[in-house]
Design a protein around this motif. Sequence first.
Motif, PDB file in Angstrom:
ATOM      1  N   ASN A 118       0.809  -1.217   0.000  1.00 14.40           N
ATOM      2  CA  ASN A 118       0.000   0.000   0.000  1.00 14.40           C
ATOM      3  C   ASN A 118       0.847   1.275   0.000  1.00 14.40           C
ATOM      4  O   ASN A 118       0.578   2.215  -0.761  1.00 14.40           O
ATOM      5  CB  ASN A 118      -0.943   0.002   1.199  1.00 14.40           C
ATOM      6  CG  ASN A 118      -1.862   1.200   1.218  1.00 14.40           C
ATOM      7  OD1 ASN A 118      -2.768   1.318   0.393  1.00 14.40           O
ATOM      8  ND2 ASN A 118      -1.641   2.114   2.144  1.00 14.40           N
ATOM      9  N   ASP A 119       1.887   1.323   0.830  1.00 22.45           N
ATOM     10  CA  ASP A 119       2.709   2.538   0.912  1.00 22.45           C
ATOM     11  C   ASP A 119       3.463   2.778  -0.391  1.00 22.45           C
ATOM     12  O   ASP A 119       3.551   3.919  -0.869  1.00 22.45           O
ATOM     13  CB  ASP A 119       3.696   2.438   2.076  1.00 22.45           C
ATOM     14  CG  ASP A 119       3.007   2.535   3.434  1.00 22.45           C
ATOM     15  OD1 ASP A 119       1.826   2.945   3.466  1.00 22.45           O
ATOM     16  OD2 ASP A 119       3.649   2.200   4.443  1.00 22.45           O
ATOM     17  N   GLN A 120       4.014   1.728  -0.973  1.00 18.03           N
ATOM     18  CA  GLN A 120       4.719   1.878  -2.243  1.00 18.03           C
ATOM     19  C   GLN A 120       3.747   2.307  -3.343  1.00 18.03           C
ATOM     20  O   GLN A 120       4.085   3.122  -4.202  1.00 18.03           O
ATOM     21  CB  GLN A 120       5.418   0.584  -2.636  1.00 18.03           C
ATOM     22  CG  GLN A 120       6.316   0.728  -3.872  1.00 18.03           C
ATOM     23  CD  GLN A 120       6.985  -0.574  -4.266  1.00 18.03           C
ATOM     24  OE1 GLN A 120       6.706  -1.629  -3.685  1.00 18.03           O
ATOM     25  NE2 GLN A 120       7.859  -0.517  -5.249  1.00 18.03           N
ATOM     26  N   ARG A 143     -12.010   1.877 -14.702  1.00 11.55           N
ATOM     27  CA  ARG A 143     -10.798   1.461 -14.001  1.00 11.55           C
ATOM     28  C   ARG A 143     -10.853   1.934 -12.555  1.00 11.55           C
ATOM     29  O   ARG A 143     -11.610   2.854 -12.224  1.00 11.55           O
ATOM     30  CB  ARG A 143      -9.544   2.015 -14.676  1.00 11.55           C
ATOM     31  CG  ARG A 143      -9.415   3.542 -14.675  1.00 11.55           C
ATOM     32  CD  ARG A 143      -8.060   3.944 -15.253  1.00 11.55           C
ATOM     33  NE  ARG A 143      -7.866   5.385 -15.317  1.00 11.55           N
ATOM     34  CZ  ARG A 143      -7.416   6.134 -14.318  1.00 11.55           C
ATOM     35  NH1 ARG A 143      -7.160   5.568 -13.135  1.00 11.55           N
ATOM     36  NH2 ARG A 143      -7.241   7.433 -14.468  1.00 11.55           N
ATOM     37  N   GLY A 144     -10.049   1.280 -11.710  1.00  9.10           N
ATOM     38  CA  GLY A 144     -10.010   1.708 -10.331  1.00  9.10           C
ATOM     39  C   GLY A 144      -9.266   0.755  -9.422  1.00  9.10           C
ATOM     40  O   GLY A 144      -8.894  -0.356  -9.806  1.00  9.10           O
ATOM     41  N   ALA A 145      -9.047   1.214  -8.213  1.00 15.76           N
ATOM     42  CA  ALA A 145      -8.329   0.437  -7.208  1.00 15.76           C
ATOM     43  C   ALA A 145      -9.259  -0.537  -6.502  1.00 15.76           C
ATOM     44  O   ALA A 145     -10.416  -0.213  -6.216  1.00 15.76           O
ATOM     45  CB  ALA A 145      -7.703   1.378  -6.179  1.00 15.76           C
ATOM     46  N   VAL A 146      -8.751  -1.727  -6.219  1.00 10.39           N
ATOM     47  CA  VAL A 146      -9.416  -2.673  -5.337  1.00 10.39           C
ATOM     48  C   VAL A 146      -8.904  -2.402  -3.927  1.00 10.39           C
ATOM     49  O   VAL A 146      -7.694  -2.248  -3.706  1.00 10.39           O
ATOM     50  CB  VAL A 146      -9.137  -4.123  -5.757  1.00 10.39           C
ATOM     51  CG1 VAL A 146      -9.740  -5.104  -4.765  1.00 10.39           C
ATOM     52  CG2 VAL A 146      -9.686  -4.375  -7.154  1.00 10.39           C
ATOM     53  N   LEU A 147      -9.828  -2.332  -2.969  1.00 12.47           N
ATOM     54  CA  LEU A 147      -9.504  -1.923  -1.610  1.00 12.47           C
ATOM     55  C   LEU A 147      -9.846  -3.019  -0.599  1.00 12.47           C
ATOM     56  O   LEU A 147     -10.618  -3.939  -0.908  1.00 12.47           O
ATOM     57  CB  LEU A 147     -10.281  -0.653  -1.258  1.00 12.47           C
ATOM     58  CG  LEU A 147     -10.130   0.513  -2.240  1.00 12.47           C
ATOM     59  CD1 LEU A 147     -11.142   1.608  -1.914  1.00 12.47           C
ATOM     60  CD2 LEU A 147      -8.711   1.055  -2.224  1.00 12.47           C
ATOM     61  N   ASP A 148      -9.277  -2.907   0.598  1.00 16.32           N
ATOM     62  CA  ASP A 148      -9.650  -3.843   1.655  1.00 16.32           C
ATOM     63  C   ASP A 148     -11.099  -3.611   2.066  1.00 16.32           C
ATOM     64  O   ASP A 148     -11.762  -2.677   1.597  1.00 16.32           O
ATOM     65  CB  ASP A 148      -8.694  -3.749   2.842  1.00 16.32           C
ATOM     66  CG  ASP A 148      -8.748  -2.409   3.580  1.00 16.32           C
ATOM     67  OD1 ASP A 148      -9.586  -1.548   3.223  1.00 16.32           O
ATOM     68  OD2 ASP A 148      -7.955  -2.223   4.512  1.00 16.32           O
ATOM     69  N   GLU A 150     -12.583  -2.416   4.523  1.00 18.20           N
ATOM     70  CA  GLU A 150     -12.918  -1.126   5.123  1.00 18.20           C
ATOM     71  C   GLU A 150     -12.770   0.024   4.130  1.00 18.20           C
ATOM     72  O   GLU A 150     -13.177   1.159   4.419  1.00 18.20           O
ATOM     73  CB  GLU A 150     -12.030  -0.853   6.342  1.00 18.20           C
ATOM     74  CG  GLU A 150     -12.298  -1.763   7.529  1.00 18.20           C
ATOM     75  CD  GLU A 150     -11.802  -3.177   7.302  1.00 18.20           C
ATOM     76  OE1 GLU A 150     -10.755  -3.340   6.629  1.00 18.20           O
ATOM     77  OE2 GLU A 150     -12.458  -4.122   7.784  1.00 18.20           O
ATOM     78  N   GLY A 151     -12.172  -0.248   2.974  1.00 18.90           N
ATOM     79  CA  GLY A 151     -11.974   0.785   1.970  1.00 18.90           C
ATOM     80  C   GLY A 151     -10.802   1.694   2.235  1.00 18.90           C
ATOM     81  O   GLY A 151     -10.698   2.771   1.631  1.00 18.90           O
ATOM     82  N   ASP A 152      -9.869   1.260   3.099  1.00 20.49           N
ATOM     83  CA  ASP A 152      -8.760   2.112   3.503  1.00 20.49           C
ATOM     84  C   ASP A 152      -7.457   1.818   2.765  1.00 20.49           C
ATOM     85  O   ASP A 152      -6.682   2.736   2.480  1.00 20.49           O
ATOM     86  CB  ASP A 152      -8.500   1.965   5.006  1.00 20.49           C
ATOM     87  CG  ASP A 152      -9.679   2.436   5.841  1.00 20.49           C
ATOM     88  OD1 ASP A 152     -10.364   3.374   5.402  1.00 20.49           O
ATOM     89  OD2 ASP A 152      -9.907   1.848   6.919  1.00 20.49           O
ATOM     90  N   LYS A 153      -7.193   0.554   2.464  1.00 20.42           N
ATOM     91  CA  LYS A 153      -5.907   0.172   1.893  1.00 20.42           C
ATOM     92  C   LYS A 153      -6.062  -0.408   0.490  1.00 20.42           C
ATOM     93  O   LYS A 153      -7.013  -1.131   0.203  1.00 20.42           O
ATOM     94  CB  LYS A 153      -5.200  -0.849   2.794  1.00 20.42           C
ATOM     95  CG  LYS A 153      -4.726  -0.275   4.110  1.00 20.42           C
ATOM     96  CD  LYS A 153      -3.939  -1.319   4.900  1.00 20.42           C
ATOM     97  CE  LYS A 153      -3.433  -0.741   6.214  1.00 20.42           C
ATOM     98  NZ  LYS A 153      -2.658  -1.746   6.984  1.00 20.42           N
ATOM     99  N   TRP A 154      -5.086  -0.103  -0.348  1.00 22.95           N
ATOM    100  CA  TRP A 154      -5.019  -0.648  -1.707  1.00 22.95           C
ATOM    101  C   TRP A 154      -4.585  -2.099  -1.647  1.00 22.95           C
ATOM    102  O   TRP A 154      -3.596  -2.438  -0.986  1.00 22.95           O
ATOM    103  CB  TRP A 154      -4.013   0.169  -2.511  1.00 22.95           C
ATOM    104  CG  TRP A 154      -3.797  -0.268  -3.924  1.00 22.95           C
ATOM    105  CD1 TRP A 154      -4.462   0.163  -5.027  1.00 22.95           C
ATOM    106  CD2 TRP A 154      -2.812  -1.201  -4.403  1.00 22.95           C
ATOM    107  NE1 TRP A 154      -3.966  -0.442  -6.161  1.00 22.95           N
ATOM    108  CE2 TRP A 154      -2.956  -1.286  -5.798  1.00 22.95           C
ATOM    109  CE3 TRP A 154      -1.829  -1.973  -3.776  1.00 22.95           C
ATOM    110  CZ2 TRP A 154      -2.142  -2.100  -6.591  1.00 22.95           C
ATOM    111  CZ3 TRP A 154      -1.027  -2.796  -4.554  1.00 22.95           C
ATOM    112  CH2 TRP A 154      -1.194  -2.856  -5.947  1.00 22.95           C
ATOM    113  N   ILE A 155      -5.326  -2.969  -2.329  1.00 26.56           N
ATOM    114  CA  ILE A 155      -4.928  -4.374  -2.396  1.00 26.56           C
ATOM    115  C   ILE A 155      -4.899  -4.877  -3.845  1.00 26.56           C
ATOM    116  O   ILE A 155      -4.776  -6.070  -4.088  1.00 26.56           O
ATOM    117  CB  ILE A 155      -5.837  -5.272  -1.541  1.00 26.56           C
ATOM    118  CG1 ILE A 155      -7.304  -5.186  -1.982  1.00 26.56           C
ATOM    119  CG2 ILE A 155      -5.690  -4.928  -0.060  1.00 26.56           C
ATOM    120  CD1 ILE A 155      -8.193  -6.221  -1.310  1.00 26.56           C
ATOM    121  N   GLY A 156      -5.016  -3.957  -4.804  1.00 23.59           N
ATOM    122  CA  GLY A 156      -4.952  -4.364  -6.202  1.00 23.59           C
ATOM    123  C   GLY A 156      -5.700  -3.409  -7.104  1.00 23.59           C
ATOM    124  O   GLY A 156      -5.976  -2.263  -6.736  1.00 23.59           O
TER     125      GLY A 156
END
Length: 202
Positions: A118-120, A143-148, A150-156
């Motif tokens: 996530n940080d990188q 297009r878009g980010a897949v999140l955990d 809770e919607g806080d962290k990027w996971i893909g």
Amino acid sequence: MHFHVQLIDDPAHPERRAQHREAHWDYFDAHKDHFVARGATLTDDMETYLSSVIFVEFDGWKEVRHFIDNEPLNSNGVYKDVRVCRWHQALERKQADFPREDGQVYWYIRGIGRDGANDQRNELLEAHRAYFAAYDELNFITRGAVLDDEGDKWIGSANLIALPSREALDAFMVDEPFYQNGLYDLVLLERYKFGGRAGQVV
């Protein structure tokens, strides 16, 4: 809340898709206001279905799970696995607004993020957005980010794009900053087909 749902076909029962397709279309039409995009992925020869992929908006997890649980293909055993993730819609338009042309070839790109990336990802985000910007108008369907959860962290990531060939898709991926810097454990690159009945724009 936006969600990306990937429903993986059960290869043991390919006949079930056709058996329940009309009910599936009716169900999706009844929920059309929730969709950003909907369709299926297939092998490169477009002969074998691999999955259904949808991008939807619901009030929360309870509502999206109820929607998926009652979807006719899912409730009648078409799928062997169902994956529901939070998703960030990066483009305002919906699939129905994408400028389609005869002969276009479409692709599903699903990047499975590396643990702890996530940080990188945040450090590379501006470069990633700048790279994608050149493709936003004519190539990206959504297009878009897949999140955990809770919607806080990027996971893909989960994206739909129009590119003329697998070679063009591979070339696109090579220079994409997240891919180039090893943020993904796995990337699925599959042919994509718009959902809906023949002639229907969804």
